[in-house]
Design a protein around this motif. Structure first.
Motif, mmCIF file in Angstrom:
data_model
loop_
_atom_site.group_PDB
_atom_site.id
_atom_site.type_symbol
_atom_site.label_atom_id
_atom_site.label_comp_id
_atom_site.label_asym_id
_atom_site.label_seq_id
_atom_site.Cartn_x
_atom_site.Cartn_y
_atom_site.Cartn_z
ATOM 1 N N THR A 1 -0.272 7.232 -15.644
ATOM 2 C CA THR A 1 -0.670 7.809 -16.592
ATOM 3 C C THR A 1 0.409 8.321 -17.519
ATOM 4 N N GLU A 2 -0.213 7.693 -18.936
ATOM 5 C CA GLU A 2 0.699 7.495 -20.103
ATOM 6 C C GLU A 2 1.364 8.467 -20.389
ATOM 7 N N GLU A 3 0.761 9.662 -20.000
ATOM 8 C CA GLU A 3 0.932 11.241 -20.365
ATOM 9 C C GLU A 3 2.331 11.968 -19.119
ATOM 10 N N HIS A 4 2.527 10.508 -18.312
ATOM 11 C CA HIS A 4 3.057 11.302 -17.336
ATOM 12 C C HIS A 4 4.449 10.079 -17.504
ATOM 13 N N GLU A 5 4.778 9.234 -18.603
ATOM 14 C CA GLU A 5 5.860 8.852 -19.196
ATOM 15 C C GLU A 5 6.693 9.787 -19.883
ATOM 16 N N GLN A 6 6.988 10.378 -20.284
ATOM 17 C CA GLN A 6 7.412 11.805 -21.281
ATOM 18 C C GLN A 6 8.490 12.640 -19.793
ATOM 19 N N PRO A 7 7.545 12.836 -19.081
ATOM 20 C CA PRO A 7 8.215 13.284 -17.848
ATOM 21 C C PRO A 7 9.276 12.900 -17.245
ATOM 22 N N LEU A 8 8.903 11.689 -17.281
ATOM 23 C CA LEU A 8 10.129 10.750 -16.098
ATOM 24 C C LEU A 8 10.868 10.421 -16.945
ATOM 25 N N GLU A 9 11.106 10.343 -18.719
ATOM 26 C CA GLU A 9 12.019 10.120 -19.455
ATOM 27 C C GLU A 9 13.279 11.632 -19.064
ATOM 28 N N GLN A 10 12.673 12.730 -19.800
ATOM 29 C CA GLN A 10 13.356 13.361 -19.348
ATOM 30 C C GLN A 10 13.970 14.263 -17.818
ATOM 31 N N MET A 11 13.304 13.443 -16.701
ATOM 32 C CA MET A 11 13.758 13.962 -15.803
ATOM 33 C C MET A 11 15.354 12.669 -16.120
ATOM 34 N N LEU A 12 15.009 11.478 -16.034
ATOM 35 C CA LEU A 12 16.142 10.379 -16.016
ATOM 36 C C LEU A 12 17.074 11.160 -16.710
ATOM 37 N N LYS A 13 17.130 11.678 -17.630
ATOM 38 C CA LYS A 13 17.943 11.860 -19.268
ATOM 39 C C LYS A 13 18.627 12.996 -18.628
ATOM 40 N N ARG B 1 0.536 -1.214 -0.124
ATOM 41 C CA ARG B 1 -0.032 0.003 -0.303
ATOM 42 C C ARG B 1 0.731 1.638 -0.261
ATOM 43 N N ASP B 2 1.974 1.080 0.066
ATOM 44 C CA ASP B 2 2.602 2.609 0.833
ATOM 45 C C ASP B 2 4.007 2.368 -0.710
ATOM 46 N N TRP B 3 3.433 1.664 -1.647
ATOM 47 C CA TRP B 3 3.740 1.748 -3.349
ATOM 48 C C TRP B 3 3.668 3.045 -3.900
ATOM 49 N N LYS B 4 4.084 3.726 -4.191
ATOM 50 C CA LYS B 4 4.536 5.203 -5.332
ATOM 51 C C LYS B 4 5.074 4.615 -7.075
ATOM 52 N N PRO B 5 3.436 4.736 -7.771
ATOM 53 C CA PRO B 5 4.334 4.404 -9.423
ATOM 54 C C PRO B 5 5.222 5.395 -10.383
ATOM 55 N N GLY B 6 6.081 5.194 -9.551
ATOM 56 C CA GLY B 6 6.875 6.768 -9.949
ATOM 57 C C GLY B 6 8.601 6.162 -9.624
ATOM 58 N N VAL B 7 9.458 7.634 -9.713
ATOM 59 C CA VAL B 7 10.838 6.977 -9.339
ATOM 60 C C VAL B 7 10.839 8.293 -8.458
ATOM 61 N N HIS B 8 11.714 7.720 -8.068
ATOM 62 C CA HIS B 8 12.726 8.742 -6.545
ATOM 63 C C HIS B 8 13.812 9.329 -7.125
#
Length: 217
Positions: free
Chosen positions: A48-60, A22-29
């Motif tokens: 949502t799929e809309e959040h995947e592009q910001p995640l990719e940019q944050m990692l890069k 229940r503590d899981w958050k679907p994303g990356v810190h």
């Protein structure tokens, strides 16, 4: 999205599995350390799929600042879950350490989500987790050389959608299997097996007993 640190030691793995799902958050810190060891941290929840592009940019932005860095070394380290030590040499937290260009990085999975750390200093990411000292002294389990571009690892990370796999040890969605996926992708020749052969039979027996007694799936 903010992932505030909670009291106690919530960032270690739950050796029994699903109780903290229940503590899981679907994303990356993502945690970045500067030359003074002071961290800047950010996180993105991917619902949502809309959040995947910001995640990719944050990692890069965090991991590929030079635009063409290549991973040269990869390690798997472990730390104890508590002061009591390990049970059959599997009761530990495992994480991946990478040397990439002039930076050091860690990839790891906990009951509340995935964490990626990056610093110019190895000690920042090896000895700390989100700015706090790790439990115990990290011990290297396995290491290998690599020639994988960091961009390829980021692509693999996103394609596998690790950030959607809720932590559940009984289903194999735990820190050790996550570390194996990352290590095996990055390493030139070696593979990481976190269960020693002599312990596999014992673990199967324990898992069977737990299924019979408690009805875990």
């Amino acid at each position: 999205a903010e992932w505030p640190l909670r009291p106690g030691n919530p960032l270690q793995c739950d050796p029994c599995g699903s109780s903290n799902s229940r503590d899981w958050k679907p994303g990356v810190h993502v945690v970045e350390y500067n030359t003074n060891g002071i961290l800047a941290d950010m996180s993105i929840e991917v619902t949502t799929e809309e959040h995947e592009q910001p995640l990719e940019q944050m990692l890069k932005d965090s991991l590929n600042k030079n635009g063409n860095d290549t991973i040269t070394s990869v390690f798997v380290y472990k730390t104890p879950l508590s002061e009591r030590g390990e049970f059959f040499n599997v009761d530990h937290h495992a994480f991946v350490l990478l040397k990439c260009g002039s930076s050091w990085m860690t990839f790891e999975k906990h009951t509340d989500g995935l964490t990626v750390q990056v610093s110019k200093k190895r000690e920042d990411v090896l000895m700390k987790l989100r700015g706090s000292a790790r439990t115990g002294v990290p011990e290297c389990i396995i290491e290998d050389e690599s020639a994988l571009p960091i961009t390829d690892l980021i692509s693999f990370f996103l394609e596998k959608k690790f950030y959607k796999q809720i932590y559940n040890a009984w289903r194999g969605h735990h820190c050790k299997n996550f570390a194996k996926e990352i290590f095996d992708k990055v390493a030139n020749t070696d593979e990481y097996y976190w269960v020693a052969d002599e312990n596999k039979a014992k673990l199967k027996l324990l898992a069977g007993a737990a299924l019979a007694i408690f009805g875990f799936i």
